[in-house]
Design a protein around this motif. Structure first.
Motif, short mmCIF file in Angstrom:
data_model
loop_
_atom_site.label_atom_id
_atom_site.label_comp_id
_atom_site.label_asym_id
_atom_site.label_seq_id
_atom_site.Cartn_x
_atom_site.Cartn_y
_atom_site.Cartn_z
N ASP A 14 0.88 -1.17 0.00
CA ASP A 14 0.00 0.00 0.00
C ASP A 14 0.91 1.22 0.00
OD1 ASP A 14 -1.80 2.02 0.34
OD2 ASP A 14 -2.54 1.34 2.29
N THR A 16 -0.10 4.30 -0.70
CA THR A 16 -0.94 5.49 -0.62
C THR A 16 -0.25 6.64 0.10
OG1 THR A 16 -2.89 4.07 -0.59
CG2 THR A 16 -3.20 6.36 0.08
N ARG A 42 8.81 3.66 -8.99
CA ARG A 42 7.80 3.96 -10.01
C ARG A 42 8.32 5.02 -10.97
NH1 ARG A 42 3.37 7.82 -6.84
NH2 ARG A 42 4.74 9.64 -6.71
N ASP A 46 4.13 8.69 -14.52
CA ASP A 46 2.91 7.88 -14.44
C ASP A 46 2.73 7.41 -13.00
OD1 ASP A 46 0.70 6.33 -15.02
OD2 ASP A 46 1.84 4.72 -15.97
N PRO A 47 2.45 8.35 -12.07
CA PRO A 47 2.41 8.00 -10.65
C PRO A 47 1.35 6.98 -10.27
CG PRO A 47 1.65 10.25 -11.00
CD PRO A 47 2.18 9.75 -12.31
N ASP A 48 0.34 6.80 -11.10
CA ASP A 48 -0.69 5.80 -10.83
C ASP A 48 -0.41 4.48 -11.54
OD1 ASP A 48 -2.18 7.54 -9.18
OD2 ASP A 48 -3.09 8.47 -10.95
#
Length: 77
Positions: A14, A16, A42, A46-48
């Motif tokens: 996670d 988040t 990451r 494109d952080p998502d």
């Protein structure tokens, strides 16, 4: 036939509330976050998008390889 040991599965982290670190002044390059005993990586553009997960040992091997030039285009062992 012998069974080849399978690597242990890494958890789905996670991220988040992860604090993402990147090169100063750059928001669209590679970013890393230290989440518990794992290191997440990451693409800041494109952080998502997908997140790669490394153990501390894997991260250390990656870091040392980069430091030694193993990822340079002209690298020759």
């Amino acid at each position: 036939m012998t069974d080849t040991p399978k690597p242990s599965a890494k958890p789905v982290l996670d991220v988040t509330d992860a604090v993402w670190l990147g090169a100063p002044g750059q928001t669209d390059g590679p970013q890393v976050a230290f989440v518990g005993e794992y290191i997440a990586m990451r693409n800041g553009a494109d952080p998502d998008g997908p997140v790669l997960v490394f153990t501390e040992g894997e991260w250390e091997a990656f870091r040392l390889g980069a430091q030694d030039g193993e990822f340079d285009l002209d690298y020759q062992p």
